[in-house]
Design a protein around this motif. Structure first.
Motif, PDB file in Angstrom:
ATOM      1  N   VAL A  83      -1.919   4.853 -24.698  1.00  0.00           N
ATOM      2  CA  VAL A  83      -1.716   3.869 -23.633  1.00  0.00           C
ATOM      3  C   VAL A  83      -1.475   4.649 -22.350  1.00  0.00           C
ATOM      4  O   VAL A  83      -0.519   5.425 -22.255  1.00  0.00           O
ATOM      5  CB  VAL A  83      -0.507   2.962 -23.944  1.00  0.00           C
ATOM      6  CG1 VAL A  83      -0.268   1.976 -22.805  1.00  0.00           C
ATOM      7  CG2 VAL A  83      -0.700   2.234 -25.269  1.00  0.00           C
ATOM      8  N   THR A  84      -2.341   4.457 -21.358  1.00  0.00           N
ATOM      9  CA  THR A  84      -2.217   5.141 -20.075  1.00  0.00           C
ATOM     10  C   THR A  84      -1.961   4.107 -18.987  1.00  0.00           C
ATOM     11  O   THR A  84      -2.795   3.219 -18.760  1.00  0.00           O
ATOM     12  CB  THR A  84      -3.505   5.931 -19.750  1.00  0.00           C
ATOM     13  OG1 THR A  84      -3.774   6.826 -20.836  1.00  0.00           O
ATOM     14  CG2 THR A  84      -3.360   6.710 -18.453  1.00  0.00           C
ATOM     15  N   TYR A  85      -0.817   4.216 -18.340  1.00  0.00           N
ATOM     16  CA  TYR A  85      -0.442   3.258 -17.297  1.00  0.00           C
ATOM     17  C   TYR A  85      -1.099   3.594 -15.973  1.00  0.00           C
ATOM     18  O   TYR A  85      -1.247   4.758 -15.609  1.00  0.00           O
ATOM     19  CB  TYR A  85       1.082   3.253 -17.088  1.00  0.00           C
ATOM     20  CG  TYR A  85       1.810   2.385 -18.077  1.00  0.00           C
ATOM     21  CD1 TYR A  85       2.086   1.058 -17.774  1.00  0.00           C
ATOM     22  CD2 TYR A  85       2.214   2.885 -19.298  1.00  0.00           C
ATOM     23  CE1 TYR A  85       2.749   0.250 -18.678  1.00  0.00           C
ATOM     24  CE2 TYR A  85       2.884   2.083 -20.217  1.00  0.00           C
ATOM     25  CZ  TYR A  85       3.149   0.774 -19.896  1.00  0.00           C
ATOM     26  OH  TYR A  85       3.806  -0.022 -20.786  1.00  0.00           O
ATOM     27  N   ASP A  86      -1.464   2.549 -15.242  1.00  0.00           N
ATOM     28  CA  ASP A  86      -1.901   2.620 -13.859  1.00  0.00           C
ATOM     29  C   ASP A  86      -0.963   1.682 -13.120  1.00  0.00           C
ATOM     30  O   ASP A  86      -1.052   0.456 -13.280  1.00  0.00           O
ATOM     31  CB  ASP A  86      -3.359   2.168 -13.729  1.00  0.00           C
ATOM     32  CG  ASP A  86      -3.867   2.223 -12.300  1.00  0.00           C
ATOM     33  OD1 ASP A  86      -3.177   2.799 -11.426  1.00  0.00           O
ATOM     34  OD2 ASP A  86      -4.957   1.679 -12.045  1.00  0.00           O
ATOM     35  N   VAL A  87      -0.033   2.238 -12.380  1.00  0.00           N
ATOM     36  CA  VAL A  87       1.017   1.422 -11.776  1.00  0.00           C
ATOM     37  C   VAL A  87       1.143   1.732 -10.293  1.00  0.00           C
ATOM     38  O   VAL A  87       1.000   2.871  -9.865  1.00  0.00           O
ATOM     39  CB  VAL A  87       2.377   1.638 -12.510  1.00  0.00           C
ATOM     40  CG1 VAL A  87       2.842   3.064 -12.403  1.00  0.00           C
ATOM     41  CG2 VAL A  87       3.430   0.685 -12.023  1.00  0.00           C
ATOM     42  N   GLU A  88       1.344   0.678  -9.522  1.00  0.00           N
ATOM     43  CA  GLU A  88       1.641   0.838  -8.099  1.00  0.00           C
ATOM     44  C   GLU A  88       3.079   0.391  -7.906  1.00  0.00           C
ATOM     45  O   GLU A  88       3.418  -0.769  -8.157  1.00  0.00           O
ATOM     46  CB  GLU A  88       0.691  -0.001  -7.240  1.00  0.00           C
ATOM     47  CG  GLU A  88       0.865   0.230  -5.765  1.00  0.00           C
ATOM     48  CD  GLU A  88      -0.106  -0.574  -4.918  1.00  0.00           C
ATOM     49  OE1 GLU A  88       0.151  -0.714  -3.703  1.00  0.00           O
ATOM     50  OE2 GLU A  88      -1.107  -1.083  -5.462  1.00  0.00           O
ATOM     51  N   LEU A  89       3.907   1.328  -7.495  1.00  0.00           N
ATOM     52  CA  LEU A  89       5.339   1.080  -7.371  1.00  0.00           C
ATOM     53  C   LEU A  89       5.698   0.601  -5.965  1.00  0.00           C
ATOM     54  O   LEU A  89       5.083   1.029  -4.992  1.00  0.00           O
ATOM     55  CB  LEU A  89       6.106   2.364  -7.682  1.00  0.00           C
ATOM     56  CG  LEU A  89       5.849   2.966  -9.061  1.00  0.00           C
ATOM     57  CD1 LEU A  89       6.359   4.395  -9.129  1.00  0.00           C
ATOM     58  CD2 LEU A  89       6.488   2.107 -10.122  1.00  0.00           C
ATOM     59  N   PRO A  90       6.707  -0.278  -5.858  1.00  0.00           N
ATOM     60  CA  PRO A  90       7.113  -0.744  -4.531  1.00  0.00           C
ATOM     61  C   PRO A  90       7.846   0.342  -3.743  1.00  0.00           C
ATOM     62  O   PRO A  90       7.867   0.308  -2.511  1.00  0.00           O
ATOM     63  CB  PRO A  90       8.038  -1.922  -4.832  1.00  0.00           C
ATOM     64  CG  PRO A  90       8.522  -1.704  -6.222  1.00  0.00           C
ATOM     65  CD  PRO A  90       7.440  -0.942  -6.930  1.00  0.00           C
ATOM     66  N   SER A  91       8.454   1.321  -4.443  1.00  0.00           N
ATOM     67  CA  SER A  91       9.159   2.412  -3.784  1.00  0.00           C
ATOM     68  C   SER A  91       9.285   3.564  -4.767  1.00  0.00           C
ATOM     69  O   SER A  91       9.113   3.394  -5.968  1.00  0.00           O
ATOM     70  CB  SER A  91      10.557   1.964  -3.340  1.00  0.00           C
ATOM     71  OG  SER A  91      11.354   1.669  -4.480  1.00  0.00           O
ATOM     72  N   GLU A  92       9.620   4.734  -4.259  1.00  0.00           N
ATOM     73  CA  GLU A  92       9.760   5.899  -5.141  1.00  0.00           C
ATOM     74  C   GLU A  92      10.941   5.730  -6.090  1.00  0.00           C
ATOM     75  O   GLU A  92      10.900   6.187  -7.215  1.00  0.00           O
ATOM     76  CB  GLU A  92       9.903   7.181  -4.312  1.00  0.00           C
ATOM     77  CG  GLU A  92       9.763   8.455  -5.125  1.00  0.00           C
ATOM     78  CD  GLU A  92       8.518   8.529  -6.004  1.00  0.00           C
ATOM     79  OE1 GLU A  92       8.644   8.976  -7.160  1.00  0.00           O
ATOM     80  OE2 GLU A  92       7.421   8.130  -5.571  1.00  0.00           O
ATOM     81  N   GLU A  93      11.976   5.034  -5.664  1.00  0.00           N
ATOM     82  CA  GLU A  93      13.126   4.820  -6.550  1.00  0.00           C
ATOM     83  C   GLU A  93      12.772   3.931  -7.743  1.00  0.00           C
ATOM     84  O   GLU A  93      13.438   3.960  -8.770  1.00  0.00           O
ATOM     85  CB  GLU A  93      14.320   4.249  -5.790  1.00  0.00           C
ATOM     86  CG  GLU A  93      14.080   2.862  -5.220  1.00  0.00           C
ATOM     87  CD  GLU A  93      15.156   2.408  -4.266  1.00  0.00           C
ATOM     88  OE1 GLU A  93      15.416   1.188  -4.220  1.00  0.00           O
ATOM     89  OE2 GLU A  93      15.735   3.262  -3.568  1.00  0.00           O
ATOM     90  N   SER A  94      11.691   3.183  -7.626  1.00  0.00           N
ATOM     91  CA  SER A  94      11.246   2.333  -8.726  1.00  0.00           C
ATOM     92  C   SER A  94      10.637   3.139  -9.879  1.00  0.00           C
ATOM     93  O   SER A  94      10.580   2.666 -11.003  1.00  0.00           O
ATOM     94  CB  SER A  94      10.211   1.318  -8.236  1.00  0.00           C
ATOM     95  OG  SER A  94      10.785   0.462  -7.278  1.00  0.00           O
ATOM     96  N   ARG A  95      10.183   4.355  -9.577  1.00  0.00           N
ATOM     97  CA  ARG A  95       9.529   5.181 -10.604  1.00  0.00           C
ATOM     98  C   ARG A  95      10.463   5.435 -11.789  1.00  0.00           C
ATOM     99  O   ARG A  95      10.071   5.292 -12.940  1.00  0.00           O
ATOM    100  CB  ARG A  95       9.058   6.515 -10.029  1.00  0.00           C
ATOM    101  CG  ARG A  95       8.471   7.438 -11.101  1.00  0.00           C
ATOM    102  CD  ARG A  95       7.804   8.669 -10.519  1.00  0.00           C
ATOM    103  NE  ARG A  95       6.701   8.326  -9.646  1.00  0.00           N
ATOM    104  CZ  ARG A  95       5.504   7.872 -10.050  1.00  0.00           C
ATOM    105  NH1 ARG A  95       5.280   7.691 -11.330  1.00  0.00           N
ATOM    106  NH2 ARG A  95       4.557   7.603  -9.184  1.00  0.00           N
ATOM    107  N   GLU A  96      11.690   5.794 -11.511  1.00  0.00           N
ATOM    108  CA  GLU A  96      12.640   6.094 -12.581  1.00  0.00           C
ATOM    109  C   GLU A  96      12.894   4.855 -13.447  1.00  0.00           C
ATOM    110  O   GLU A  96      12.938   4.947 -14.674  1.00  0.00           O
ATOM    111  CB  GLU A  96      13.956   6.596 -11.971  1.00  0.00           C
ATOM    112  CG  GLU A  96      14.903   7.179 -12.967  1.00  0.00           C
ATOM    113  CD  GLU A  96      16.104   7.809 -12.285  1.00  0.00           C
ATOM    114  OE1 GLU A  96      17.223   7.401 -12.660  1.00  0.00           O
ATOM    115  OE2 GLU A  96      15.924   8.674 -11.411  1.00  0.00           O
TER     116      GLU A  96
END
Length: 133
Positions: A83-96
């Motif tokens: 499973v390979t995610y393709d994600v667009e995060l609203p902010s860098e803090e959302s990555r964690e």
């Protein structure tokens, strides 16, 4: 917990659930094969669980998709599913938050992935023999 009815039709095969959903299966253009449906189930289970859990933590993802691929060990046996995610995060803090949720979903919450990883038993039940005349 879950069940579907699958039958042959004049146009191929169709799976139906108790809620009225239908999926037509086959090998022709515009159809999903059973293996592709398994991969779709893995991907769907993961992102349909990740999305609300991430949003509950205040990090609504801008974009969320997965690619799911399988590697075969033999013509009728899978070696692995990725499973390979393709994600667009609203902010860098959302990555964690996203990464922690995605890991937790993979390890503990996605019924489909966990069942494959555990090697869930699949039983076969055949109809009783018809009496001989």
């Amino acid at each position: 917990m879950g069940s579907v009815h699958v039958e042959r039709t004049e146009d191929g095969f169709v799976a139906r659930n108790d809620r009225g959903g239908e999926i037509v299966m086959g090998t022709g253009d515009g159809l999903f094969s059973p293996l592709e449906l398994l991969l779709a189930a893995v991907g769907g289970c993961n992102i349909m669980t990740v999305e609300p859990l991430t949003a509950q933590r205040g990090h609504r993802l801008v974009g969320l998709a997965v690619d799911v691929t399988a590697e075969k060990a033999a013509p009728t046996l899978l070696r692995s599913v990725t499973v390979t995610y393709d994600v667009e995060l609203p902010s860098e803090e959302s990555r964690e938050v996203f990464e922690a949720v995605a890991e937790r979903v993979h390890e503990r919450h996605c019924t489909v992935s966990r069942s494959l990883a555990a090697g869930t038993e699949v039983r076969l039940e055949l109809p009783p023999s018809a009496p001989q005349a």
